[in-house]
Design a protein around this motif. Sequence first.
Motif, short mmCIF file in Angstrom:
data_model
loop_
_atom_site.label_atom_id
_atom_site.label_comp_id
_atom_site.label_asym_id
_atom_site.label_seq_id
_atom_site.Cartn_x
_atom_site.Cartn_y
_atom_site.Cartn_z
N THR A 1 -16.68 -9.47 -0.72
CA THR A 1 -15.53 -8.96 0.04
C THR A 1 -14.32 -9.88 -0.12
OG1 THR A 1 -17.05 -8.02 1.67
CG2 THR A 1 -14.75 -8.20 2.32
N LEU A 2 -14.56 -11.19 -0.07
CA LEU A 2 -13.46 -12.16 -0.24
C LEU A 2 -12.87 -12.07 -1.64
CD1 LEU A 2 -15.09 -15.18 1.60
CD2 LEU A 2 -12.99 -14.03 2.29
N LEU A 3 -13.72 -11.91 -2.65
CA LEU A 3 -13.23 -11.74 -4.02
C LEU A 3 -12.36 -10.49 -4.14
CD1 LEU A 3 -16.41 -12.69 -6.09
CD2 LEU A 3 -14.18 -13.79 -6.29
N LYS A 4 -12.84 -9.40 -3.54
CA LYS A 4 -12.07 -8.15 -3.58
C LYS A 4 -10.71 -8.33 -2.90
CE LYS A 4 -14.26 -4.17 -3.04
NZ LYS A 4 -14.89 -2.98 -2.41
N GLY A 5 -10.71 -9.08 -1.79
CA GLY A 5 -9.46 -9.34 -1.07
C GLY A 5 -8.47 -10.12 -1.91
N LEU A 6 -8.95 -11.13 -2.63
CA LEU A 6 -8.07 -11.92 -3.50
C LEU A 6 -7.49 -11.06 -4.62
CD1 LEU A 6 -10.19 -15.20 -3.75
CD2 LEU A 6 -7.92 -15.01 -2.71
N PHE A 7 -8.34 -10.24 -5.24
CA PHE A 7 -7.85 -9.37 -6.31
C PHE A 7 -6.86 -8.34 -5.77
CE2 PHE A 7 -11.76 -10.57 -8.79
CZ PHE A 7 -11.09 -11.05 -9.91
N ARG A 8 -7.13 -7.81 -4.57
CA ARG A 8 -6.24 -6.81 -3.98
C ARG A 8 -4.83 -7.38 -3.77
NH1 ARG A 8 -9.22 -5.17 0.19
NH2 ARG A 8 -9.85 -3.12 -0.55
N GLU A 9 -4.75 -8.66 -3.44
CA GLU A 9 -3.45 -9.31 -3.22
C GLU A 9 -2.90 -9.94 -4.50
OE1 GLU A 9 -3.08 -11.80 0.26
OE2 GLU A 9 -4.57 -10.64 1.35
N GLN A 10 -3.47 -9.54 -5.64
CA GLN A 10 -3.00 -10.00 -6.96
C GLN A 10 -3.14 -11.51 -7.14
OE1 GLN A 10 -1.92 -7.65 -9.29
NE2 GLN A 10 -2.58 -6.21 -7.74
N LYS A 11 -4.04 -12.12 -6.39
CA LYS A 11 -4.28 -13.56 -6.53
C LYS A 11 -5.43 -13.78 -7.53
CE LYS A 11 -2.52 -14.61 -1.90
NZ LYS A 11 -2.82 -15.11 -0.55
N VAL A 12 -5.14 -13.42 -8.77
CA VAL A 12 -6.18 -13.42 -9.80
C VAL A 12 -6.68 -14.83 -10.14
CG1 VAL A 12 -6.75 -12.67 -12.15
CG2 VAL A 12 -5.26 -11.26 -10.72
N PRO A 13 -5.79 -15.82 -10.36
CA PRO A 13 -6.30 -17.17 -10.66
C PRO A 13 -7.18 -17.72 -9.54
CG PRO A 13 -3.94 -17.02 -11.15
CD PRO A 13 -4.32 -15.77 -10.41
N GLN A 14 -6.76 -17.46 -8.27
CA GLN A 14 -7.55 -17.93 -7.12
C GLN A 14 -8.92 -17.24 -7.09
OE1 GLN A 14 -4.33 -17.06 -7.14
NE2 GLN A 14 -3.22 -17.86 -5.37
#
Length: 497
Positions: free
Chosen positions: A86-99
Amino acid sequence: MARMRPLPSVIQFNQMLTCIVKMKNHYSSVISLFRDMCVQGIPVDEATLNIMINCCCVVGRVDLAFSTLSGFFKRGFVPNVVTFGTLLKGLFREQKVPQAQEFFKKIIKEKLCKPNETMLGIVIDGLCKAGNTQTAIEFLRAMEKRGSPCKPDAIMYNAVMDSLCKDKMVDEGLALLLEMIEKDIPPNVVTYSSLIQGLCNLSRWKDVDKLFSEMKVYKIVPDVITFSIVVDALCKEGHIEDAEEVVRIMIQQGRNPDLVTYSSLMDGYCLQRRIDDARRVFNTMIASGLTPDLHCYGILINAYYKTKKLEAAMKLFREIPHKGLTPDIVIYSTVLQGLFSSGRYLSAREIFKEVQASGMKPDFHTYCVVLDGLCKTGHVDEALELFHAMETDGTNLHIEMYNIILDGLCKGKRLDSARDVFNNLSLKGLDPNVITYNTMIAGLLSEGLLIEGKELILKMEEKGCLANSVTYNVILQGLLKGGHYDDAMVYHEEMVH
């Protein structure tokens, strides 16, 4: 529940939160209730924290989600693969790809959990949607190596294929399809729909037919989305009769067309100005039990205005509220543009007052339509009044809006006012573009102000704004109109050069 003694179990609180999550659009309420639970000392468990993390990610607050992660450790809980996924999906959703990539590496390196197919699918899908298709492919290849905890499945391949097709790399997508089949990973309807979409966008109709035949071999039944993709592509290419044939095949196969299919047909007919056929599709849609949405109404209303059927357009527009729908700003903009372009100034003015009275905020396109309509119908003062009101109330004014006002002032022989607006652009933090300069040059030359016009042309070049064909046409027309034939020849030679 909070007042009951003894308290209901945490399971019942979780069931309540889960129900609210399923309602959609009430994620903030879940976050608020979770905080109330913590303040009132109501026990929470791993499931509660996972619900909270999911809601934070959905509302775009992945920072709060990571703060909630610390709640696991404080309470002695162990986050699981669902938590980290879920946390990974959240980061990708906010375009925080490197993070997201760093976080995934941390999960693997520190063995925070054992990744499953769902988590790996999230990573591949996130990379693809962020445009990192090549990285996603490399990730897919790494999973295929011996010793990998999970193997790629159809969902992962579908994500990569869809991304390749959107990048117009359809042949690479087709190669992946063959790879799937060779590795006994069964393709599904989503696989074929993505590839068909890519082929349709490139007008590769023979390959589309080939994929449909292949679907029959593998007993994969096209769904409504698959057919809708083909219908939309055929309509955009002008093959409306072929699109109608696809719809007939859909119905024969027990696939009832949806709103997207019907709206594509309507749009196709409207592009060919076959408005009666578009209306027939609209009526068929209603007869089949579907309720047209605002997009469907907008297509038909716009077509009526373009073919000068004003009464039919207004009748359809006034029908919208009676169908349980509320016209949005897109519909209002369509109506305003149609009325102004037909010279119906008073009617357009009433509609704009209706927008303002409803509390609806006009968008950039709406303001441009109204300002342009007022100027072109000779109501420049009213356009200026609205423009100044927009400046006062803090509306974000774009150079395109200034261009409209400048054009209205110049064509209305109000050059002094146009100069004032033009000279104040720098104070507003705006840079004139080629359209701005063309408008002012045309205004100056139409008044015979050759020297000032030439000075502005030089200023334009100094500012790094390159002249286009319109600029030269404006200059040539102005010079010829003023009898400056030698100057016109010089500019003509420069244009050719």
